[in-house]
Design a protein around this motif. Sequence first.
Motif, PDB file in Angstrom:
ATOM      1  N   PHE A  31       0.783  -1.221   0.000  1.00 62.76           N
ATOM      2  CA  PHE A  31       0.000   0.000   0.000  1.00 62.76           C
ATOM      3  C   PHE A  31       0.822   1.282   0.000  1.00 62.76           C
ATOM      4  O   PHE A  31       0.285   2.347  -0.292  1.00 62.76           O
ATOM      5  CB  PHE A  31      -0.984   0.003   1.173  1.00 62.76           C
ATOM      6  CG  PHE A  31      -2.080  -1.002   1.008  1.00 62.76           C
ATOM      7  CD1 PHE A  31      -3.053  -0.827   0.046  1.00 62.76           C
ATOM      8  CD2 PHE A  31      -2.124  -2.135   1.812  1.00 62.76           C
ATOM      9  CE1 PHE A  31      -4.071  -1.756  -0.116  1.00 62.76           C
ATOM     10  CE2 PHE A  31      -3.136  -3.074   1.653  1.00 62.76           C
ATOM     11  CZ  PHE A  31      -4.103  -2.887   0.685  1.00 62.76           C
ATOM     12  N   PHE A  64       0.678   3.059  -3.384  1.00 62.19           N
ATOM     13  CA  PHE A  64      -0.623   3.671  -3.640  1.00 62.19           C
ATOM     14  C   PHE A  64      -0.813   4.940  -2.819  1.00 62.19           C
ATOM     15  O   PHE A  64      -1.356   5.929  -3.296  1.00 62.19           O
ATOM     16  CB  PHE A  64      -1.756   2.677  -3.336  1.00 62.19           C
ATOM     17  CG  PHE A  64      -1.783   1.498  -4.254  1.00 62.19           C
ATOM     18  CD1 PHE A  64      -1.978   1.660  -5.625  1.00 62.19           C
ATOM     19  CD2 PHE A  64      -1.599   0.217  -3.764  1.00 62.19           C
ATOM     20  CE1 PHE A  64      -2.003   0.582  -6.472  1.00 62.19           C
ATOM     21  CE2 PHE A  64      -1.617  -0.868  -4.607  1.00 62.19           C
ATOM     22  CZ  PHE A  64      -1.820  -0.699  -5.970  1.00 62.19           C
ATOM     23  N   LEU A 106      -1.377   8.561  -4.331  1.00 65.40           N
ATOM     24  CA  LEU A 106      -2.548   9.339  -3.934  1.00 65.40           C
ATOM     25  C   LEU A 106      -2.136  10.710  -3.409  1.00 65.40           C
ATOM     26  O   LEU A 106      -2.770  11.727  -3.730  1.00 65.40           O
ATOM     27  CB  LEU A 106      -3.339   8.560  -2.867  1.00 65.40           C
ATOM     28  CG  LEU A 106      -4.711   9.095  -2.511  1.00 65.40           C
ATOM     29  CD1 LEU A 106      -5.624   9.086  -3.727  1.00 65.40           C
ATOM     30  CD2 LEU A 106      -5.308   8.261  -1.397  1.00 65.40           C
TER      31      LEU A 106
END
Length: 187
Positions: free
Chosen positions: A143, A146, A150
């Motif tokens: 994660f 990501f 983001l």
Amino acid sequence: MTLDVQFQTFFAMMIAGSMIAVQLDVYQRCLPDKARSKWPQAFLDLCFWIVQAMLVFYVLYIMNDGDFRFYIFLAIILGFFVYWQTVRPLFLRLLEVILKVVDHIYRIVLKIFYLFLLIPVVWLYKGVKQLLIIIYKCFRLLFDPFVSLLRFLLRPLYQAVGGERVVAFVKRLWRRVFPKKDEEDKQ
């Protein structure tokens, strides 16, 4: 009181005197070193002699309904000294052997507890801890890209809306909804 009951009481009190001497030897041998200071030993001695007196009076009550005579003292003292002069050396050797056996059994029980209960629980704890660390690192590996992407994509929007002011507003709102204990006490 018949002569037969008096003889039975006399011999019962001799046995009680011998038992007091035996229990005194056991008490002195098993008294913990920590209790050998002045006040704890005095308290333990008092408790010991109270228990001995209660046992003697119980035997006396069973034998002759608690009828107290002078020869009862003599019987207790005679029983004490008969034990002290005859059986005591043999009993002390036997007591040492019994205490060594009990100590050995105690150590074996502790080792069994350590080997079969404590070590597996520790291993299980360490295994679960390592498993959770591995899962956490895997999630971080999956994660983190990501989250970075983001942040990169939302940075222009954050700056356009005045990000610092929005963050300060959210913090003030958060403090009003969930005040700390210190702030509650002041209000």
